[in-house]
Design a protein around this motif. Structure first.
Motif, short mmCIF file in Angstrom:
data_model
loop_
_atom_site.label_atom_id
_atom_site.label_comp_id
_atom_site.label_asym_id
_atom_site.label_seq_id
_atom_site.Cartn_x
_atom_site.Cartn_y
_atom_site.Cartn_z
N SER A 141 7.66 -1.13 -6.51
CA SER A 141 6.56 -0.37 -7.10
C SER A 141 5.23 -0.57 -6.39
O SER A 141 4.33 0.26 -6.50
CB SER A 141 6.39 -0.76 -8.57
N LYS A 142 5.12 -1.68 -5.62
CA LYS A 142 3.79 -1.99 -5.08
C LYS A 142 3.91 -2.84 -3.83
O LYS A 142 4.73 -3.75 -3.75
CB LYS A 142 2.98 -2.74 -6.15
N VAL A 143 3.08 -2.51 -2.84
CA VAL A 143 2.90 -3.34 -1.66
C VAL A 143 1.41 -3.70 -1.60
O VAL A 143 0.56 -2.81 -1.65
CB VAL A 143 3.32 -2.61 -0.37
N ALA A 144 1.09 -4.99 -1.53
CA ALA A 144 -0.31 -5.40 -1.60
C ALA A 144 -0.62 -6.42 -0.51
O ALA A 144 0.16 -7.34 -0.27
CB ALA A 144 -0.62 -6.00 -2.97
N PHE A 145 -1.76 -6.23 0.14
CA PHE A 145 -2.24 -7.20 1.12
C PHE A 145 -2.93 -8.35 0.42
O PHE A 145 -3.66 -8.16 -0.56
CB PHE A 145 -3.23 -6.53 2.09
N GLY A 146 -2.70 -9.57 0.91
CA GLY A 146 -3.38 -10.73 0.38
C GLY A 146 -4.80 -10.82 0.90
O GLY A 146 -5.31 -9.90 1.56
N GLU A 147 -5.42 -11.94 0.64
CA GLU A 147 -6.82 -12.14 1.05
C GLU A 147 -6.94 -12.12 2.57
O GLU A 147 -6.14 -12.72 3.28
CB GLU A 147 -7.32 -13.47 0.50
N ILE A 148 -7.95 -11.40 3.07
CA ILE A 148 -8.22 -11.35 4.51
C ILE A 148 -9.67 -11.79 4.73
O ILE A 148 -10.49 -11.77 3.81
CB ILE A 148 -8.00 -9.94 5.08
N PRO A 149 -10.02 -12.21 5.96
CA PRO A 149 -11.40 -12.62 6.24
C PRO A 149 -12.39 -11.49 5.97
O PRO A 149 -12.08 -10.31 6.18
CB PRO A 149 -11.37 -12.98 7.73
N ASP A 208 2.40 -8.98 -0.28
CA ASP A 208 3.26 -9.15 -1.45
C ASP A 208 3.93 -7.83 -1.78
O ASP A 208 3.30 -6.76 -1.79
CB ASP A 208 2.43 -9.62 -2.65
N VAL A 209 5.23 -7.91 -2.05
CA VAL A 209 6.00 -6.75 -2.47
C VAL A 209 6.45 -6.99 -3.90
O VAL A 209 7.08 -8.01 -4.21
CB VAL A 209 7.23 -6.53 -1.55
N MET A 210 6.14 -6.06 -4.81
CA MET A 210 6.49 -6.19 -6.21
C MET A 210 7.42 -5.06 -6.63
O MET A 210 7.36 -3.96 -6.05
CB MET A 210 5.22 -6.14 -7.08
N ASP A 211 8.26 -5.34 -7.64
CA ASP A 211 9.12 -4.26 -8.15
C ASP A 211 8.65 -3.84 -9.53
O ASP A 211 7.70 -4.39 -10.10
CB ASP A 211 10.59 -4.67 -8.14
N THR A 238 -0.98 -0.22 8.21
CA THR A 238 -0.16 0.24 7.08
C THR A 238 1.07 -0.65 6.91
O THR A 238 1.76 -0.94 7.89
CB THR A 238 0.29 1.70 7.29
N ALA A 239 1.29 -1.11 5.67
CA ALA A 239 2.47 -1.90 5.33
C ALA A 239 3.38 -1.06 4.45
O ALA A 239 2.93 -0.46 3.46
CB ALA A 239 2.08 -3.19 4.61
N SER A 240 4.67 -0.99 4.82
CA SER A 240 5.64 -0.21 4.06
C SER A 240 6.84 -1.06 3.70
O SER A 240 7.32 -1.86 4.51
CB SER A 240 6.11 1.01 4.89
N GLY A 243 10.45 -0.63 0.95
CA GLY A 243 11.19 0.02 -0.13
C GLY A 243 10.67 1.37 -0.51
O GLY A 243 10.71 1.76 -1.68
N GLY A 244 10.14 2.13 0.47
CA GLY A 244 9.65 3.47 0.20
C GLY A 244 8.24 3.53 -0.33
O GLY A 244 7.73 4.61 -0.67
N VAL A 245 7.55 2.39 -0.40
CA VAL A 245 6.16 2.32 -0.88
C VAL A 245 5.28 1.81 0.25
O VAL A 245 5.66 0.90 0.98
CB VAL A 245 6.05 1.41 -2.11
N SER A 246 4.08 2.39 0.39
CA SER A 246 3.17 2.01 1.48
C SER A 246 1.79 1.67 0.93
O SER A 246 1.40 2.10 -0.14
CB SER A 246 3.04 3.15 2.51
N GLN A 247 1.07 0.88 1.75
CA GLN A 247 -0.31 0.53 1.42
C GLN A 247 -1.11 0.44 2.71
O GLN A 247 -0.66 -0.15 3.69
CB GLN A 247 -0.37 -0.80 0.67
N ASN A 248 -2.31 1.03 2.71
CA ASN A 248 -3.18 1.01 3.89
C ASN A 248 -4.23 -0.08 3.77
O ASN A 248 -4.71 -0.40 2.68
CB ASN A 248 -3.88 2.36 4.07
N LEU A 249 -4.60 -0.62 4.93
CA LEU A 249 -5.67 -1.61 5.02
C LEU A 249 -6.63 -1.16 6.11
O LEU A 249 -6.28 -1.11 7.29
CB LEU A 249 -5.10 -2.99 5.37
N ASP A 250 -7.84 -0.76 5.71
CA ASP A 250 -8.85 -0.29 6.65
C ASP A 250 -9.67 -1.48 7.14
O ASP A 250 -10.22 -2.25 6.34
CB ASP A 250 -9.76 0.74 5.99
N LEU A 251 -9.75 -1.64 8.45
CA LEU A 251 -10.43 -2.77 9.05
C LEU A 251 -11.54 -2.32 9.98
O LEU A 251 -11.43 -1.26 10.63
CB LEU A 251 -9.44 -3.62 9.85
#
Length: 660
Positions: free
Chosen positions: A112-120, A134-137, A177-179, A181-189
């Motif tokens: 259900s969710k892909v999440a980036f952890g803490e970044i600088p 982190d990948v969550m169901d 972009t992290a993908s 199980g069919g779910v993606s999340q973007n991280l703009d840097l």
């Protein structure tokens, strides 16, 4: 021991069904498939040689992982909580007793969710960055086994390296972009030009011992000498061991703390992109080994011995009480004033198979022993007058609400904290020991929660709750407004193995660090159900830094190869730990703790109780250890009560005089 300890006796059984005499325990032969949240009625039957069902048999169902697959023991009604493959043990008591197991597979929920952890906060060109993803169901569980694909919008600025690392090349904007199980999340840097021109590195000391913690301070500055406070510093080390047969070894943390396992010279490095600095430190041999001598024994060779407690009696003499396991409900009382001549002075026998735990009040007048396996199933605790241990007398018995056997107890300020059914503990007021009464209770609300032990110190109860880890509960300290009648939990820590069996608090007065030592209990090699063969355990001690109660973290550990931890005690910066088949280990805890305490040479001494006349001959299985007035007392499952003594530390100047 614990519920899992007892269940481990049956871990040798395979799937399918088990035949005994002319009766067969028949269970599901195919794996039961479930979805999270689904409930299933597990089936079992006893049939005779002709295939006819025997109708008067009872069944008990046990889940080997109750937090993932909850099973009601008496009915076999199962609820799927977490994905995975599990076994349910099925027992049919009677003559003969029959056992088998059911395999259950719980299907994972969709991602259900892909999440980036803490970044600088700032990312500088030339500084590589590891990502936490982190990948969550949909059921709310983390799914670390699900593959993650990382892509970047501009390879010239940020490239992807194995194991979720970013190779940061040039300044500019880029999307990662992290993908999964069919779910993606973007991280703009936004990558910035690297302003760091130099790193200034110092260590709080340049010479210490193996096991000592060297603390680094790294300051990054730009070309004008201005400090860059948020510079992402990376630390590493190389080394040369003084012993040519041992490789240099140690640990360095992201915060810049270093500890050496092996004595030697070590170069500690700090880098940030192209900027780098290093310091050289020396770790000398810790050299704390001392001889330990066997002093005496109070032999028990006709049954298993459980826990012990040593105390000074009201008459000024020293006494011990020990329990018995899987036997006849006897607790033994010993005079240990002369540790070389331990004398059995009395015993108390109660309706139980096991007296697992024994404790004595602070004033030395009252003992409490736990009961398991009573013939009338009224397990509970027994309060004993030990003002004269040579004539110990039962004051009262208490079993109200203490169902399923009391595995562990603790006495603190006229209250007994007693476990019930391996699920909770009650606070029982014994100001009038003839009329104990329950005044409070503590229980978690997590799925499949369980408890093994509770230890109280300075008004805080430390309960060991297996997969839920240690729970710190205010029962009179005042830190969270708790009392014996109103226990208040205020901190906790759990670790992945889920084997938290015991806990002991420890504060280092010199460093101000507050630790809680947590012990595993595991039996991966199995146990002999008859208790007549030597056994081995596994598991180790985890050192948790609770200095910041809101952010506890595991910082160190102590492990004995091919042995497992059980009960332990800390006094004057020294740990006395029972390691089952590994005997008693004496460990230096002084100073800040970090890394592998055994490899660092922090073990002071060890002693293994071997008795050719033991219940199991020459099969050490040490249960607990307690220091008392300069001696170490320890109980062994197969041989009773023992005493030992560490030889004193030889002063440095005495060594010089001897050399002359």
């Amino acid at each position: 021991m614990k519920k899992i300890f007892i269940l481990s006796f049956i871990l040798f059984l395979s799937a399918g069904f088990l035949q005994a005499q002319d009766l067969t325990l028949k269970v599901n032969s195919d794996k039961v498939k479930m979805k999270i949240g689904q409930t299933v009625q597990l089936e079992a039957a006893v049939v005779d040689a002709s295939g006819k069902t025997v109708t008067d048999r009872e069944f008990i169902f046990y889940s080997r992982n109750s937090r993932a697959l909850s099973v009601v023991d008496s009915t076999g009604f199962a609820k799927a909580i977490k994905h995975g493959d599990y076994d349910v043990i099925v027992i049919s008591p009677g003559d003969p007793q029959l056992r088998s197991n059911i395999s259950v597979s719980i299907k994972p929920a969709a991602i259900s969710k892909v999440a980036f952890g803490e970044i600088p906060n700032k990312m500088y060109a030339g500084v590589n960055v590891p990502l936490t993803i982190d990948v969550m169901d949909e059921a709310g569980f983390e799914r670390p086994e699900v593959p993650i694909t990382l892509t970047t919008s501009d390879e010239s600025k940020v490239a992807i390296a194995p194991f979720n690392k970013l190779i940061v090349k040039e300044a500019g904007k880029v999307t990662v972009t992290a993908s999964a199980g069919g779910v993606s999340q973007n991280l703009d840097l936004e990558i910035l030009e690297n302003p760091i021109a130099q790193i200034q590195l110092t260590s709080d000391m340049v010479e210490g011992r193996s096991g000592d913690v060297f603390t680094l301070t790294a300051i990054a500055v730009d070309k004008d000498g201005n400090v860059i406070k948020d510079a992402p510093i990376n630390y590493s080390f190389t080394g040369e061991s003084f012993d040519v047969s041992a490789a240099p070894s140690g640990l360095i943390t992201p915060e810049g703390k270093f500890v050496a396992d092996e004595p030697g010279l070590y170069i500690l490095n700090a880098t940030c992109g192209p900027a780098a600095a290093s310091v050289t430190v020396q770790a000398n041999n810790r050299n704390i080994t001392r001889k330990i001598n066997l002093i005496g024994q109070g032999s028990v060779n006709n049954k298993h011995t459980s826990d012990l407690w040593i105390w000074e009696g009201v008459d000024g003499k020293d006494y011990a009480v020990t329990g018995t396991w899987g036997a006849d409900g006897t607790a033994y009382f010993w005079d240990v004033t002369d540790p070389a001549g331990i004398q059995l002075v009395d015993s108390v026998k109660v309706d139980a198979r096991t007296v697992n735990d024994v404790k004595v009040s602070e004033d030395g007048k009252v003992a409490v022993i736990s009961r398991e396996g009573a013939s009338n199933r009224k397990n509970g605790l027994v309060i004993i007058d030990v003002s004269n241990p040579r004539d110990a007398k039962i004051i009262s018995e208490f079993s109200e609400n203490l169902t399923g056997g009391v595995h562990n107890v603790f006495i603190y300020k006229n209250h007994v904290y007693a476990l019930s059914a391996g699920r909770k503990y009650y606070s029982i007021n014994i100001e009038d020991p003839k009329n104990p009464k329950i005044v409070g209770e503590f229980e978690l609300d997590t799925p499949g929660h369980a408890i093994h032990d509770v230890w109280v110190h300075d008004g805080i109860a430390y309960s060991s709750n297996w997969t839920d880890g240690v729970q710190l509960v205010d029962v009179g300290n005042g830190i969270a407004g708790g009392t014996p009648s109103n226990p208040v939990q205020f901190a906790s820590y759990a670790y992945p193995s889920g084997s938290n069996h015991a806990a002991f608090p420890y504060k280092d007065e010199k460093t101000g660090k507050f630790y809680v030592i947590l012990g595993d209990e595991e039996f991966p090699y199995g146990l002999d159900p008859s208790g007549r063969k030597p056994s081995r355990a596994a598991g180790f001690l985890h050192v948790i830094d609770f200095t910041d109660l809101k952010n506890p973290k595991e910082v160190a550990w102590f492990q004995v190869p091919f042995a497992g931890s059980h009960n332990f005690w800390i006094e004057d910066d020294i740990l006395y730990a029972a390691f089952y088949n590994g005997g008693v280990r004496v460990v230096d805890l002084s100073g800040e703790l970090l890394g592998d305490l055994n490899r660092q040479g922090r073990e002071i001494a060890w002693i293994v109780p071997e008795d050719p006349d033991g219940y199991v001959p020459n099969a050490p299985f040490t249960w607990g250890a307690q220091p008392h007035k300069g001696h170490i007392f320890y109980s062994d499952w197969n041989s009773g009560l023992w005493s030992a003594k560490l030889e004193p530390v030889v002063p440095t100047n005495a060594k010089i005089d001897q050399a002359k």
